[in-house]
Every structure is written in structure tokens, then in C-alpha cells.
Design an enzyme around this catalytic site. Structure first.
Site, PDB file in Angstrom:
ATOM      1  N   GLY A   8       0.721  -1.303   0.076  1.00  0.00           N
ATOM      2  CA  GLY A   8       0.073  -0.026   0.019  1.00  0.00           C
ATOM      3  C   GLY A   8       0.740   1.244  -0.008  1.00  0.00           C
ATOM      4  CB  ALA A  10       1.105   3.773  -4.506  1.00  0.00           C
ATOM      5  CG  ASP A  41      -5.425  -6.998  -7.759  1.00  0.00           C
ATOM      6  OD1 ASP A  41      -5.461  -6.967  -6.765  1.00  0.00           O
ATOM      7  OD2 ASP A  41      -6.086  -7.248  -8.705  1.00  0.00           O
ATOM      8  CG  LEU A  42      -1.341  -7.012  -2.412  1.00  0.00           C
ATOM      9  CD1 LEU A  42      -1.101  -6.270  -1.157  1.00  0.00           C
ATOM     10  CD2 LEU A  42      -0.406  -8.175  -2.693  1.00  0.00           C
ATOM     11  CE1 TYR A 156     -11.278  -1.504   5.596  1.00  0.00           C
ATOM     12  CE2 TYR A 156     -12.299  -0.669   7.850  1.00  0.00           C
ATOM     13  CZ  TYR A 156     -11.056  -0.678   6.865  1.00  0.00           C
ATOM     14  OH  TYR A 156      -9.845   0.134   7.259  1.00  0.00           O
ATOM     15  CE  LYS A 160      -8.209  -3.058   7.382  1.00  0.00           C
ATOM     16  NZ  LYS A 160      -6.744  -3.003   7.249  1.00  0.00           N
TER      17      LYS A 160
END
Ligand code: NAI
Length: 287
Positions: A8, A10, A41-42, A156, A160
Site C-alpha cells: 500500500g 503508493a 494486485d493483492l 471490512y 480487519k
């Protein structure tokens, strides 16, 4: 000076951490879908394999640390992708990087969780436990039953919670803490990045704006990067499996009495009893 992998890298907090590491004189291998040292692309198994191969080829056999910041926010209709990036994009990479981290002296891993783990209601426990068993299809099916409006935020939060638990469960094991690798989680609240901006401008902006933050401001990428730098420094030598919440007080506001909580007797594993007995020299390190 060491070599660190940052996913991540970028944008947002990943970019801020990568900048801080470079300014401190370290080598950074940035991984991102949107262009960095390694473009991958993860959200797909092939993309994760490509990232692992490219990082391994560049690392020269040793990593001083890894920061897993790539993440997708709670977008509607993208439940499976959210889980793949936020969970498998961390766990599969870390498993693959473990020998490189173990080759370093006291390597540090920092994984980005989220305070959504403690602030999102209606996250099905069955979905989280399926994620813990690696059953992404089963978990996604359960999450989608929450309906179109809820399934994004629930996916989400579930991703997490699962990734945070993975870090806590693995972080104290012999092959991680015992091998000198410190695995810890940073749990931000709303931080002003493109991810938060898209939520503030999206269909759920009213709910996002109503999110209670006791200090009455959003976090900045610079603040979070400073915390991550501390968690990569020798100050974190005595940390493993910890969750550091940096969220302006929301978690404490919503969950003030949930923890600390005394451990129930039935949950005390035998290994802890062994540690409670007066340890002989070296005993704790061996368990
Ligand atoms: P951001 O959107 O600015 O940066 C995320 C980066 O992850 C982007 O560069 C993006 O290209 C990359 N990424 C997304 N999907 C990818 C994929 N499939 N493959 C490779 N790279 C991919 O987000 P931000 O806010 O900096 O988030 C960093 C981490 O912090 C994320 O894990 C996020 O879930 C977490 N977080 C963010 C919060 C916030 O309010 N900004 C709050 C709590 C947690």
C-alpha cells in the site's frame, strides 16, 4: 540500515511510512496495485504470488521489517475483494516473508488493522471464525446475507478483526516471537487519506461524518507514520501481538468497560501456568 517491505506504499499511510523509512536511510520495497517498486494486485492469489516472488528477489535474503498497509475500504458489492486484500494480502505475504524476517535481528512487522473492528455492529462471529479457518467463500456468503447496505462495512470489519486476531495468535508463537520477529497491529480511526475521502464523498457520507471522535478531528498520515516508525524501532523490541489504537478516543468512548478484563480461569492455557511458576533462566524464551 535495513530493507523494509511496505504494501500500500503508493498512497495514504503506506506512502507516509515508506517516505519516513527512506528519509531515515532505509531501503524500501514498495508494493501496490497502483504502481510502486512492485506492482501487484493483492486481491488475487496470482497477484499475491507475484508480489511474494518480486519482493523475495529484491530483498537479498533478509528483511528488517514489513509494514502491511494495503487495504480496501468498506465498498458495497466488493465483499470478497475486501477480504482478499485486507486478510490474505497480509497473511499470505507474511507467511512467505517469515524466513527473510527471521534472518534479521529482531525484525518488526506492523499490520494495519482498523478501529472498525471495535466500532462496527452486526459483524457475524461465524464469518470471522470462517476467515480464521481460511474459508473466504463461506465467510463471504455469510457476510452478504447482511444485505447490500451493510455487507461492505461488515466485510471490512470482519476482515480487519480476522487479520488482527491472526497477528495476535501467531505473533506470540515460537516461529514468530520465538524467532525474534515482533508482530504488532496499529489500529487507526479515521485518518485523512484517499480512502477516508472516498467514504466522506460516497453514499454513506452521512454515517461517516456522524462517527464519534472525542478529540473532534481526523488523524493525519504523518501522525500514523510516526507511530509505525516507533513500532519498527528498538522501542518495540518488547512488544509482540499488541494492538495499538490511535483513533482520537472512539474505541475508548464505545468500549470503555470491555477491557482490560481479568482472564477467565478456563481460558488460562497450560503454557501460561508454566510462565506463572517462577521461571528458571531462559524458560520463558523456550516456551
Ligand atoms: P489509501 O487508499 O490511501 O491507501 C491504500 C493503498 O492500498 C493504495 O495505494 C491502494 O492502491 C492499495 N491497495 C488497495 N487494494 C490493493 C490491491 N488489491 N493490491 C495492491 N494494493 C492495493 O488508504 P489508507 O487510508 O492509507 O489505508 C491504509 C490502511 O489503513 C488500510 O489497510 C486501511 O484499511 C487502514 N485504515 C485506514 C483508515 C482511514 O481512515 N484512512 C482507518 C483505519 C484503517
Amino acid at each position: 540500515m535495513g530493507t523494509y517491505v511496505v504494501t500500500g506504499a503508493a498512497s495514504g499511510m503506506g506512502a507516509a511510512v515508506a517516505d519516513s523509512l527512506r528519509q531515515a536511510g532505509h531501503d524500501v520495497i514498495g508494493v501496490d496495485r497502483d504502481g510502486d517498486d512492485v506492482i501487484a494486485d493483492l486481491s488475487t492469489a496470482a497477484g499475491r504470488r507475484a508480489a511474494i516472488e518480486a519482493v523475495t528477489a529484491r530483498a537479498g535474503g533478509v528483511l528488517a521489517g514489513a509494514v502491511l498497509a494495503a487495504g480496501l475500504g468498506p465498498a458495497r458489492g466488493r465483499e470478497r475483494t475486501i477480504v482478499e486484500v485486507n486478510l490474505l494480502g497480509v497473511t499470505e505475504l507474511l507467511e512467505a516473508f517469515r524466513p527473510l524476517l527471521a534472518a534479521s535481528d529482531k525484525a518488526k512487522v506492523v499490520v494495519f488493522g482498523s478501529n472498525s473492528t471495535t466500532a462496527t455492529p452486526l459483524v457475524p462471529a461465524r464469518a470471522v471464525s470462517r476467515l480464521g479457518r481460511g474459508d473466504v467463500d463461506g465467510a463471504t456468503r455469510i457476510i452478504r446475507r447482511r444485505g447490500a447496505a451493510l455487507s461492505g462495512p461488515v466485510a471490512y470489519a470482519a476482515s480487519k478483526i480476522a487479520v488482527t486476531r491472526w497477528c495476535r495468535v501467531h505473533g506470540t508463537r515460537a516461529e514468530w516471537a520465538g524467532a525474534g520477529i515482533r508482530v504488532n497491529v496499529i489500529t487507526p480511526g479515521p485518518v485523512m487519506t484517499p480512502l477516508l475521502r472516498s467514504q466522506l464523498e460516497g453514499a454513506t457520507s452521512k454515517n461517516v461524518r456522524a462517527f464519534p471522535i472525542p478529540v473532534r478531528e481526523y488523524g493525519t498520515t504523518d501522525q500514523l507514520a510516526q507511530w509505525v516508525m516507533l513500532m519498527l524501532s528498538p522501542a518495540a523490541d518488547f512488544m509482540a501481538g499488541s494492538v495499538i489504537t490511535v483513533d482520537g478516543g472512539t474505541e475508548a468512548l464505545l468500549r470503555a468497560r470491555d477491557w482490560p478484563r481479568a482472564v477467565p480461569l478456563r481460558a488460562v492455557p497450560r503454557v501460561l501456568w508454566r510462565m506463572y511458576r517462577a521461571p528458571k533462566e531462559g524458560q520463558i524464551a523456550r516456551y
